[in-house]
Design an enzyme around this catalytic site. Sequence first.
Site, PDB file in Angstrom:
ATOM      1  N   GLU A 237      44.064 -77.871  17.208  1.00  0.00           N
ATOM      2  CA  GLU A 237      45.353 -78.912  17.445  1.00  0.00           C
ATOM      3  C   GLU A 237      45.347 -79.590  18.572  1.00  0.00           C
ATOM      4  O   GLU A 237      45.846 -80.790  18.627  1.00  0.00           O
ATOM      5  CB  GLU A 237      46.426 -77.808  16.379  1.00  0.00           C
ATOM      6  CG  GLU A 237      46.601 -77.628  15.292  1.00  0.00           C
ATOM      7  CD  GLU A 237      47.065 -77.103  15.334  1.00  0.00           C
ATOM      8  OE1 GLU A 237      48.872 -77.619  14.699  1.00  0.00           O
ATOM      9  OE2 GLU A 237      47.414 -75.591  14.293  1.00  0.00           O
ATOM     10  N   HIS A 253      28.099 -56.030  15.500  1.00  0.00           N
ATOM     11  CA  HIS A 253      27.956 -55.745  14.589  1.00  0.00           C
ATOM     12  C   HIS A 253      27.324 -57.288  13.532  1.00  0.00           C
ATOM     13  O   HIS A 253      26.998 -56.632  12.158  1.00  0.00           O
ATOM     14  CB  HIS A 253      28.522 -54.652  13.410  1.00  0.00           C
ATOM     15  CG  HIS A 253      29.377 -54.003  14.361  1.00  0.00           C
ATOM     16  ND1 HIS A 253      28.157 -52.465  13.991  1.00  0.00           N
ATOM     17  CD2 HIS A 253      30.235 -53.262  15.520  1.00  0.00           C
ATOM     18  CE1 HIS A 253      28.851 -52.066  15.101  1.00  0.00           C
ATOM     19  NE2 HIS A 253      30.041 -51.873  15.890  1.00  0.00           N
ATOM     20  N   LYS A 347      49.289 -81.816   3.734  1.00  0.00           N
ATOM     21  CA  LYS A 347      51.039 -81.115   3.436  1.00  0.00           C
ATOM     22  C   LYS A 347      50.856 -82.401   2.152  1.00  0.00           C
ATOM     23  O   LYS A 347      51.919 -82.420   1.501  1.00  0.00           O
ATOM     24  CB  LYS A 347      51.671 -81.246   4.777  1.00  0.00           C
ATOM     25  CG  LYS A 347      51.136 -80.285   5.502  1.00  0.00           C
ATOM     26  CD  LYS A 347      52.793 -79.704   6.335  1.00  0.00           C
ATOM     27  CE  LYS A 347      52.842 -78.696   6.935  1.00  0.00           C
ATOM     28  NZ  LYS A 347      53.394 -77.920   7.691  1.00  0.00           N
TER      29      LYS A 347
END
Length: 350
Positions: A237, A253, A347
């Site tokens: 951002e 892992h 948005k």
Amino acid sequence: MTDLDDPARFGGADPSGFLESVERLPGQVREAWRLGREAFLPPAGKVGAVLVCGMGGSGIAGDVCRAILAPTSPAPILTLKSYDLPAWVGRDTLVFAVSYSGTTEETLAAFDAAAARGARLVAVTTGGALLTRAQAGGHPSIVIPGGLQPRAALAYLALPVLVACARLGLGPRLAGEVAETLQVLEARVARCERGVPAAKNPAKTLALRLRGLPVVVAGGDGLGSVAAYRWKCQLNEVAKVPAFSSAFPELGHNEVVGWEDPGGVTGDFALVVLRHAGEPPRLAGQIEAALGIVGPAFAVAEQVSAKGGSPLARLFDLVSLGDFTTTYLALATGVDPTPVATIDRLKRAT
Ligand code: PA5
């Protein structure tokens, strides 16, 4: 592109003064600590679980609280970064709805659902519909100062939740930790503020090393992984670069195999590993071993270490170093650190 050793030119590259908000983090911690102590809270009583709801720059407040409180809290501390509440949320759940703007639809949906279930609710916001709904429903709200980007308000968003939990018996009293955090942050600002030249400024030096590269940020579980996630979000951002975060020991892992890099792709990435003195010895050993094995495959592989004795101080020190580094990376690449046009567009589109 801005010369990082010419702070007189930062104003043109950073017209909204994002760097100033980074330099002012210690003052924000001080004020947020006061807001948390003075906040009106729901009555003390049995708390079965704590759920911190919020998205993006506000939602990370929940991750910070989980990292700090989970090792000692008698109740589980969980976060929600979506609309729908888990089925177990009920009257003995303490729910924090955290939204800087107070208008985020996921957080408002979680707030409404928690209110309908009779949960003990606290809103943390600057205003918006969240504040209106909290006041209409008679729920406590902690009103924090406006005028910042959510990601520049982490102390305002996280500390009141931490202090509220402490006041309700879910965490340690934080006075000593906050005092130490302030000292550590003031020292960090002194080392990394705009006037310190790149040759002596660890944030400017790292920003210049990361230029032009997507970044993988990794940290040790708990505190280190939350800090890594914060760095990743700030790289996205603030500096507007692709970045990914990952946590030891789990990455040992799976992800390390991808870093072996038979196809040469890893050489186009930077790796930043966030270290802290609270890493259990076995974890620290695993991080060292992984770096030895796969570090050379990256274009840049850097480790940075938190200062401080308490988890709160260490976490905020890593946050501050990440905020400085990503802001200098934005400036060094000619990017305005403040706007987040794609989030705004998304948005509006939903
Ligand atoms: O950094 C940002 O601007 C976003 O990540 C926002 O924090 C996120 O969209 C949620 O908005 P708010 O913090 O206002 O609830």
